[in-house]
Structure formats: structure tokens, C-alpha cells
Design an enzyme around this catalytic site. Structure first.
Site, PDB file in Angstrom:
ATOM      1  CD  GLU A  96      16.030  -2.610   7.410  1.00 59.08           C
ATOM      2  OE1 GLU A  96      17.012  -2.295   8.078  1.00 59.08           O
ATOM      3  OE2 GLU A  96      15.544  -1.871   6.569  1.00 59.08           O
TER       4      GLU A  96
ATOM      5  CB  CYS B 299      10.288   2.915  -1.877  1.00 56.25           C
ATOM      6  SG  CYS B 299       8.833   2.243  -1.886  1.00 56.25           S
TER       7      CYS B 299
ATOM      8  CB  CYS C 179      16.388  -2.229  -4.736  1.00 52.57           C
ATOM      9  SG  CYS C 179      15.804  -3.183  -3.128  1.00 52.57           S
TER      10      CYS C 179
ATOM     11  CB  CYS D 195       5.930  -1.568   4.202  1.00 50.57           C
ATOM     12  SG  CYS D 195       7.006  -2.286   2.777  1.00 50.57           S
TER      13      CYS D 195
ATOM     14  CB  CYS E 180      16.169  -4.068  -8.484  1.00 49.68           C
ATOM     15  SG  CYS E 180      14.726  -5.220  -8.787  1.00 49.68           S
TER      16      CYS E 180
ATOM     17  N   GLY F 121      12.606  -8.562  -0.479  1.00 40.84           N
ATOM     18  CA  GLY F 121      11.952  -9.802  -0.941  1.00 40.84           C
ATOM     19  C   GLY F 121      10.982  -9.624  -2.129  1.00 40.84           C
ATOM     20  CD  GLU F 122       8.799 -10.890  -6.945  1.00 37.23           C
ATOM     21  OE1 GLU F 122       9.215  -9.900  -7.265  1.00 37.23           O
ATOM     22  OE2 GLU F 122       7.604 -11.484  -6.838  1.00 37.23           O
TER      23      GLU F 122
ATOM     24  CB  SER G  23       8.993  -3.440  -9.903  1.00 43.68           C
ATOM     25  OG  SER G  23       8.436  -3.598  -8.735  1.00 43.68           O
ATOM     26  CG  LEU G  24       7.025  -1.099 -16.583  1.00 34.65           C
ATOM     27  CD1 LEU G  24       6.712  -2.568 -17.434  1.00 34.65           C
ATOM     28  CD2 LEU G  24       6.106  -0.205 -17.288  1.00 34.65           C
TER      29      LEU G  24
ATOM     30  CB  CYS H 228      15.489  -9.383  -2.632  1.00 37.64           C
ATOM     31  SG  CYS H 228      14.594  -9.836  -4.196  1.00 37.64           S
TER      32      CYS H 228
ATOM     33  CB  SER I  39       4.924  -4.783  -4.902  1.00 38.60           C
ATOM     34  OG  SER I  39       6.002  -4.130  -5.588  1.00 38.60           O
TER      35      SER I  39
END
Ligand code: SF4
Length: 347
Positions: free
Chosen positions: A86, A337, A114, A100, A111, A160-161, A215-216, A107, A190
Site C-alpha cells: 500500500e 499510520c 502496527c 508515503c 511492532c 516495512g523497515e 520510532s522511539l 515487515c 523513518s
């Protein structure tokens, strides 16, 4: 016809071609009004004939959803191997558009807040597959004169990362910088905070000077590990060390790091969490905390209560921490998000 890379395909067919011809060929994919290889007048007739079956977009199929407010569009894109990803187009504060993009199918970071994290990892996207998410939206806007025409920002915040697909993401950024008017400060990568990859990036003299967001989501190690399985005991110390090197390297540039912080009710939005974040932010220095309202992705979490959110934000602000709040967009089409997931990719 699917080719892993259009440029490679051209080079294979025309190995003797000078580099300016390669550039002309690649530039045509970003030139308004050109929609096929046959329309590339910079190519010879023979070249056009040889390359005519090259797909203009690498995606065989695309389904576009529009938010009620008409300020967010989500494309569910089918790839050549039938996997789906997407990409989202959002109108930004100035009335222009931000794209985006996804960098992987699924991924591996998992997380817990997510939707993409539930898919598992399938594969990295190729450069063409990432670049074409941007091109898809350029063409979409070209075909709709009623919408503002300019895309000014690109964020690698889709599926994804990005740093786990380092080379393809880097080449994509270089391609965008070369052929569009989007500058490096308008591109944000990010990351979940893969320290080895962040270190590689610092050592990479040719990494483009784009913005970075980490991403903290918590400055308390136990909380962070609970919501982000990719975290580990001394992550925050490692991140701090890395930011010191980052600021040392870019001392002459006006730079700050952004920490993303999704607000999860009673999980990471308490006063104790705010204090831990303030302390960490002070140690880092030039940092901006971007608070993200949680968008529903499952039953584990609830979004912060408005009063808790406001309290948390005020605590940070009063402590002198630079803080922003991300506007939720496209949640009615699951484009906000953390909501990007495509069912049939699930393993
Ligand atoms: S938040 Fe980003 S890194 Fe984490 S699972 Fe989702 S896509 Fe992957």
C-alpha cells in the site's frame, strides 16, 4: 512483462550507450506528458521498438480508495508476484501532497501496535517498485486537474523497515533527487532504530542528506521492549551514542532528529513515561518529539484519552522539549499510520 530494473534492462540491451543516454531514458519516466516508451522521442526508433513492452508502471493492478474528506488516497498495489503493498497520498498543511511509500512487502519488526507488523516479512521491494509508488501518484494527480498538482514531500513510513532494504531505498532516494524537484529535506526515512544500519548510514559518504525519524515510542526500556519486540535492553544507550556521532558528523548543518511516539493509553502515555522521555530528549539534545495519535489496528491497545494526551504533551512542552502532534489522516480507509496491511500477503 516484468523487469527487475528498467535501467538494467536498457543497459543490457544497449551496453555501449553513453551515460547521458541512460539518464535521458530514466528521466523520461519522470517527464510529464510521457506515458509510454513509444513516446520517448529521445530514443531512436530501434530502441523504442526493442523497449516498447517495458511496463510504464511496474504494477499490474492498482485499487485506489479515497477518504471522506478527500484529503487522503490509498492505493492497494498488486505486484508482479501477486503480493500486495500500500502507498498513501496525503494533503499537507500547505495544500500540497505528501507521498508515503512502502519499502518492503510486510515487515519483520513486528511492532505490536502496527497492522503491517502482523503480516511478517515477505520480501524487499525493488527500486522500480518503490519509485513507481511516487510515479503512480504523480500520474494520478496529472489526471485530476481538480486536485492540487504538487507533490512536495516523500516519507518512507509505509510498509516495512526502510533501513532493512538499505541499498534499494538509497537508490530510490537518489533517483527521486535526480529527476524531481523534491529536495533532501523533503524526504524522511523513518526507522525502528536498527543501530547497525544507522551506523552504516553514518559511515556512508554517499548517503543522501535526507531527514531521519526514529520510532522511539518509549524512553523506558521495559515499556519499549514490550511494545517493540525489535528493541533490547541497552537500545536507548546505543541510540544515544549514535545520535552523538550523528550530530558530530553534521555539526555544520541545521539538523535535528525526530523521535516518533505513538500514544497508547496507559501503556506509554503516563506522567512517568513523559518524565523518562524528557530526560532522554535532554540527553540527546537537538530532538523533536512527534506524538502520533494511535489508529486502531487491533484489540491490544486503545488510543490515549484526550486529557492524558494533552497532559503528556504539555509536560514535554513545559520542560522545553520540541514537540509536535501528527494529524490523523485517512483512518476511514485504513490509510493512517500503522494501519497498512494487506490480508492476502499474510503467511
Ligand atoms: S511500525 Fe514500521 S517497523 Fe514496526 S512493524 Fe510497522 S512497518 Fe514494521
Amino acid at each position: 512483462m516484468f523487469v527487475e530494473s528498467r535501467l538494467k534492462f536498457y543497459k543490457e540491451h544497449y551496453p555501449e550507450s553513453p551515460s547521458y543516454r541512460l539518464e535521458q531514458f530514466e528521466r523520461a519516466f519522470f517527464t510529464p506528458g510521457i506515458r509510454s516508451v513509444e513516446a520517448m522521442t529521445t530514443l531512436s526508433k530501434t530502441e523504442r521498438e526493442t523497449l516498447k513492452d517495458l511496463p510504464w508502471l511496474t504494477f499490474p493492478e492498482t485499487l485506489i480508495l479515497t477518504s471522506k474528506k478527500q484529503d487522503t488516497f490509498k492505493a492497494i498495489v498488486t505486484l508482479h508476484d501477486d503480493k500486495k503493498i500500500e502507498t498513501v497520498l496525503m494533503q499537507n498543511r500547505r495544500g500540497h501532497w505528501t507521498v508515503c511509500v512502502s519499502s518492503q512487502v510486510g515487515c519483520a519488526m513486528a511492532c505490536t501496535f502496527c497492522a503491517t507488523g502482523t503480516m511478517g516479512f515477505t520480501r524487499n521491494l525493488t527500486v522500480d517498485e518503490i519509485v513507481d509508488q511516487y510515479r503512480l501518484w504523480v500520474m494520478y494527480l496529472e489526471d485530476r486537474p481538480e486536485l492540487a498538482p504538487r507533490i512536495t514531500n516523500i516519507v518512507f513510513m509505509g510498509m516495512g523497515e526502510p533501513l532493512a532494504n538499505y541499498q534499494n531505498v538509497k537508490t530510490t532516494i537518489e533517483t527521486i533527487l535526480r529527476y524531481t524537484e523534491i529536495g533532501p529535506t523533503r524526504i524522511t526515512v523513518s526507522t525502528v532504530g536498527l543501530i547497525p544500519m544507522l551506523t552504516k548510514l553514518l559511515d556512508d559518504e554517499t548517503w543522501p542528506p535526507v531527514r531521519l525519524a526514529v520510532s522511539l515510542h518509549s524512553a523506558d526500556p521495559t515499556t519499549r521492549s514490550a511494545i517493540m519486540p525489535s528493541s533490547y535492553a541497552n537500545f536507548l544507550e546505543k541510540l544515544l551514542e549514535w545520535t552523538e556521532k550523528y550530530f558530530a558528523k553534521f555539526a555544520t548543518r541545521r539538523r535535528h532528529i525526530t523521535f516518533e511516539y505513538v500514544m497508547l493509553s496507559k501503556v506509554n502515555d503516563t506522567s512517568a513515561h513523559a518524565k523518562a522521555l524528557i530526560q532522554f530528549a535532554r540527553r540527546v539534545g537537538k530532538v523533536r518529539i512527534n506524538l502520533i495519535p494511535y489508529n486502531f489496528t487491533g484489540d491490544i491497545y486503545r488510543d490515549s484519552l484526550p486529557e492524558d494526551f494533552a497532559h503528556f504533551e504539555n509536560e514535554l512542552r513545559e520542560a522545553g522539549v520540541l514537540v509536535t502532534r501528527r494529524k490523523t489522516m485517512g483512518d476511514d480507509i485504513a490509510a493512517a499510520c500503522g494501519q497498512l496491511v494487506v490480508e492476502n500477503n499474510k503467511q
